[in-house]
Scaffold this motif. Structure first.
Motif, PDB file in Angstrom:
ATOM      1  N   ALA A 184      60.114   8.502  41.095  1.00  0.00           N
ATOM      2  CA  ALA A 184      59.138   9.568  40.894  1.00  0.00           C
ATOM      3  C   ALA A 184      59.047  10.476  42.116  1.00  0.00           C
ATOM      4  O   ALA A 184      58.941  11.706  41.987  1.00  0.00           O
ATOM      5  CB  ALA A 184      57.769   8.968  40.576  1.00  0.00           C
ATOM      6  N   ALA A 185      59.106   9.889  43.304  1.00  0.00           N
ATOM      7  CA  ALA A 185      59.041  10.688  44.527  1.00  0.00           C
ATOM      8  C   ALA A 185      60.250  11.604  44.655  1.00  0.00           C
ATOM      9  O   ALA A 185      60.122  12.764  45.076  1.00  0.00           O
ATOM     10  CB  ALA A 185      58.942   9.764  45.736  1.00  0.00           C
ATOM     11  N   TYR A 186      61.435  11.109  44.288  1.00  0.00           N
ATOM     12  CA  TYR A 186      62.627  11.963  44.336  1.00  0.00           C
ATOM     13  C   TYR A 186      62.493  13.127  43.366  1.00  0.00           C
ATOM     14  O   TYR A 186      62.877  14.265  43.690  1.00  0.00           O
ATOM     15  CB  TYR A 186      63.872  11.141  44.004  1.00  0.00           C
ATOM     16  N   ALA A 187      61.953  12.876  42.180  1.00  0.00           N
ATOM     17  CA  ALA A 187      61.777  13.955  41.207  1.00  0.00           C
ATOM     18  C   ALA A 187      60.810  15.014  41.728  1.00  0.00           C
ATOM     19  O   ALA A 187      61.058  16.223  41.587  1.00  0.00           O
ATOM     20  CB  ALA A 187      61.267  13.375  39.885  1.00  0.00           C
ATOM     21  N   PHE A 188      59.720  14.594  42.351  1.00  0.00           N
ATOM     22  CA  PHE A 188      58.753  15.557  42.876  1.00  0.00           C
ATOM     23  C   PHE A 188      59.294  16.307  44.099  1.00  0.00           C
ATOM     24  O   PHE A 188      58.938  17.469  44.316  1.00  0.00           O
ATOM     25  CB  PHE A 188      57.452  14.846  43.250  1.00  0.00           C
ATOM     26  N   ALA A 189      60.127  15.667  44.892  1.00  0.00           N
ATOM     27  CA  ALA A 189      60.570  16.263  46.157  1.00  0.00           C
ATOM     28  C   ALA A 189      61.876  17.049  46.042  1.00  0.00           C
ATOM     29  O   ALA A 189      62.094  17.982  46.819  1.00  0.00           O
ATOM     30  CB  ALA A 189      60.745  15.166  47.207  1.00  0.00           C
ATOM     31  N   ARG A 190      62.748  16.688  45.092  1.00  0.00           N
ATOM     32  CA  ARG A 190      64.082  17.288  45.055  1.00  0.00           C
ATOM     33  C   ARG A 190      64.422  17.991  43.738  1.00  0.00           C
ATOM     34  O   ARG A 190      65.312  18.840  43.711  1.00  0.00           O
ATOM     35  CB  ARG A 190      65.140  16.211  45.320  1.00  0.00           C
ATOM     36  N   VAL A 191      63.761  17.669  42.653  1.00  0.00           N
ATOM     37  CA  VAL A 191      64.073  18.263  41.356  1.00  0.00           C
ATOM     38  C   VAL A 191      63.042  19.337  41.041  1.00  0.00           C
ATOM     39  O   VAL A 191      61.830  19.076  41.098  1.00  0.00           O
ATOM     40  CB  VAL A 191      64.085  17.194  40.239  1.00  0.00           C
ATOM     41  N   HIS A 192      63.534  20.525  40.719  1.00  0.00           N
ATOM     42  CA  HIS A 192      62.655  21.642  40.372  1.00  0.00           C
ATOM     43  C   HIS A 192      62.610  21.779  38.850  1.00  0.00           C
ATOM     44  O   HIS A 192      63.630  21.991  38.199  1.00  0.00           O
ATOM     45  CB  HIS A 192      63.157  22.937  41.008  1.00  0.00           C
ATOM     46  N   PHE A 193      61.425  21.652  38.301  1.00  0.00           N
ATOM     47  CA  PHE A 193      61.254  21.787  36.859  1.00  0.00           C
ATOM     48  C   PHE A 193      59.915  22.468  36.599  1.00  0.00           C
ATOM     49  O   PHE A 193      59.041  22.535  37.472  1.00  0.00           O
ATOM     50  CB  PHE A 193      61.320  20.415  36.167  1.00  0.00           C
ATOM     51  N   LYS A 194      59.748  22.923  35.394  1.00  0.00           N
ATOM     52  CA  LYS A 194      58.550  23.666  35.025  1.00  0.00           C
ATOM     53  C   LYS A 194      57.344  22.730  35.011  1.00  0.00           C
ATOM     54  O   LYS A 194      57.391  21.640  34.447  1.00  0.00           O
ATOM     55  CB  LYS A 194      58.746  24.301  33.648  1.00  0.00           C
ATOM     56  N   GLY A 195      56.273  23.160  35.620  1.00  0.00           N
ATOM     57  CA  GLY A 195      55.064  22.363  35.681  1.00  0.00           C
ATOM     58  C   GLY A 195      55.052  21.334  36.788  1.00  0.00           C
ATOM     59  O   GLY A 195      54.226  20.405  36.756  1.00  0.00           O
ATOM     60  N   LEU A 196      55.948  21.479  37.779  1.00  0.00           N
ATOM     61  CA  LEU A 196      56.030  20.512  38.878  1.00  0.00           C
ATOM     62  C   LEU A 196      54.712  20.436  39.648  1.00  0.00           C
ATOM     63  O   LEU A 196      54.199  19.345  39.927  1.00  0.00           O
ATOM     64  CB  LEU A 196      57.179  20.876  39.814  1.00  0.00           C
ATOM     65  N   GLY A 197      54.176  21.596  39.988  1.00  0.00           N
ATOM     66  CA  GLY A 197      52.942  21.612  40.769  1.00  0.00           C
ATOM     67  C   GLY A 197      51.767  20.990  40.032  1.00  0.00           C
ATOM     68  O   GLY A 197      50.950  20.268  40.619  1.00  0.00           O
ATOM     69  N   ILE A 198      51.681  21.260  38.710  1.00  0.00           N
ATOM     70  CA  ILE A 198      50.574  20.718  37.928  1.00  0.00           C
ATOM     71  C   ILE A 198      50.678  19.195  37.833  1.00  0.00           C
ATOM     72  O   ILE A 198      49.685  18.472  38.000  1.00  0.00           O
ATOM     73  CB  ILE A 198      50.553  21.351  36.529  1.00  0.00           C
ATOM     74  N   LEU A 199      51.893  18.688  37.582  1.00  0.00           N
ATOM     75  CA  LEU A 199      52.079  17.241  37.474  1.00  0.00           C
ATOM     76  C   LEU A 199      51.817  16.541  38.802  1.00  0.00           C
ATOM     77  O   LEU A 199      51.224  15.459  38.835  1.00  0.00           O
ATOM     78  CB  LEU A 199      53.495  16.932  36.975  1.00  0.00           C
ATOM     79  N   PHE A 200      52.262  17.169  39.891  1.00  0.00           N
ATOM     80  CA  PHE A 200      52.022  16.563  41.198  1.00  0.00           C
ATOM     81  C   PHE A 200      50.539  16.537  41.525  1.00  0.00           C
ATOM     82  O   PHE A 200      50.018  15.539  42.061  1.00  0.00           O
ATOM     83  CB  PHE A 200      52.802  17.312  42.279  1.00  0.00           C
ATOM     84  N   ALA A 201      49.825  17.613  41.200  1.00  0.00           N
ATOM     85  CA  ALA A 201      48.381  17.642  41.435  1.00  0.00           C
ATOM     86  C   ALA A 201      47.667  16.607  40.565  1.00  0.00           C
ATOM     87  O   ALA A 201      46.720  15.955  41.015  1.00  0.00           O
ATOM     88  CB  ALA A 201      47.836  19.039  41.158  1.00  0.00           C
ATOM     89  N   ALA A 202      48.129  16.445  39.329  1.00  0.00           N
ATOM     90  CA  ALA A 202      47.525  15.438  38.460  1.00  0.00           C
ATOM     91  C   ALA A 202      47.771  14.030  38.991  1.00  0.00           C
ATOM     92  O   ALA A 202      46.891  13.157  38.923  1.00  0.00           O
ATOM     93  CB  ALA A 202      48.078  15.574  37.043  1.00  0.00           C
ATOM     94  N   MET A 203      48.984  13.814  39.527  1.00  0.00           N
ATOM     95  CA  MET A 203      49.294  12.508  40.110  1.00  0.00           C
ATOM     96  C   MET A 203      48.405  12.223  41.310  1.00  0.00           C
ATOM     97  O   MET A 203      47.858  11.116  41.447  1.00  0.00           O
ATOM     98  CB  MET A 203      50.768  12.457  40.517  1.00  0.00           C
ATOM     99  N   ILE A 204      48.214  13.210  42.175  1.00  0.00           N
ATOM    100  CA  ILE A 204      47.332  13.033  43.325  1.00  0.00           C
ATOM    101  C   ILE A 204      45.892  12.836  42.862  1.00  0.00           C
ATOM    102  O   ILE A 204      45.124  12.061  43.463  1.00  0.00           O
ATOM    103  CB  ILE A 204      47.430  14.239  44.270  1.00  0.00           C
TER     104      ILE A 204
END
Length: 309
Positions: free
Chosen positions: A123-143
């Protein structure tokens, strides 16, 4: 040599003996001052260490106290040392041997470490290295899940696993570990991966490597200190978990050590303090040994958090 020259030479020699070089005089004083500072710091550190280790030493020595001595002797040394408490603990409780409780705790802790580290790293690799639509929203939801206490999720999770008929099994305790539900570890690894330069990723991508290849061959070896840090905390949290097993496990043969310790106090109107203290000390040993073995990697993982690639 004339009389005046001889007198001048003798006077210079006397002056040198009376007034030595100030630098040579100050050097022993500095050495003496540093020695005293070292001694003082050593005494302070020994005192702090004694205060920190005193509860552990008291717990160990209390395992040799008879059960009736806990109310009258709260000191460090037992009045009548005995091995009766170890005999009681080795026999087990509620018809279940003590080694079964250890095995259950070890199974839960080890599988939790494997699931937490692997899923959190993905999951950390996906958030840090993979660019996809809604990345910021999903990361904020995870936090945002860090703000939710575990007690808020107890009822819906229990209803879900109860309908799946998974209560009184280890699956409710282990399955979430493989789904990257530990947001703290995901966030820790994301920050670690973001500090790494992308040059190696781009070079591997030019050679035809995909995300899985980059993750397995490049990212994982570089984040080893952070992974070990996650493994240490995950092992300690899973080993000491009380609420989760209390909620999902109902059979004594499935109990881990934290639940088994409660049985020494609930089996009758009187608590067996000697057996409780002994079982607590034995339950503490694996965590203590695990931490001592991997503490160097823990320090490396924390120290490298501030390094920039």
């Amino acid at each position: 040599m004339t009389t005046s020259s001889f007198s001048e030479a003798a006077l210079v020699q006397v002056e040198n003996q009376v007034d030595p070089d100030p630098k040579e005089t100050a050097r022993p004083r500095r050495v003496k001052r540093k020695t005293w500072q070292t001694v003082i710091w050593l005494v302070v550190l020994l005192g702090v260490t004694a205060v920190v280790l005193y509860p552990l030493l008291w717990l160990f020595l209390s395992t040799f106290k008879p059960n009736g001595e806990f109310g009258s002797n709260m000191g460090l040394l037992p009045n009548n040392p005995t091995l009766e408490n170890y005999a009681k603990v080795s026999e087990g409780i509620a018809g279940v041997p003590m080694w079964r409780f250890f095995a259950n705790s070890l199974l839960i802790a080890v599988v939790s470490v494997i699931g937490t580290v692997f899923s959190s790293a993905l999951a950390a690799y996906a958030f840090a290295r993979v660019h996809f639509k809604g990345l910021g929203i999903l990361f904020a939801a995870m936090i945002g899940t860090l703000l939710l206490p575990f007690h808020v999720l107890i009822i819906p999770q229990y209803i879900l696993f109860n309908r799946l008929e998974l209560v009184d099994t280890f699956i409710p305790l282990l399955l979430p570990k493989f789904l990257a539900t530990e947001a703290f570890f995901v966030f820790l690894l994301v920050q670690f991966i973001r500090q790494m330069p992308r040059d190696m990723d781009e070079a591997a991508r030019i050679d035809g490597a995909g995300h899985l290849r980059i993750f397995w061959s490049i990212i994982l070896p570089l984040i080893k200190p952070a992974l070990i840090t996650c493994a240490i905390f995950s092992f300690i949290w899973a080993w000491n978990d009380f609420l989760g097993p209390l909620l999902y496990l109902t059979s004594p043969e499935n109990y881990p050590l934290p639940i088994a310790l409660r049985l020494y106090n609930d089996q009758s109107t009187t608590s067996d303090f000697g057996a409780t203290v002994t079982a607590s000390f034995l339950a503490l040993l694996p965590v203590l040994l695990f931490f001592l073995v991997f503490q160097r990697f823990l320090v490396d993982g924390v120290a490298t958090q501030g390094l920039k690639g």
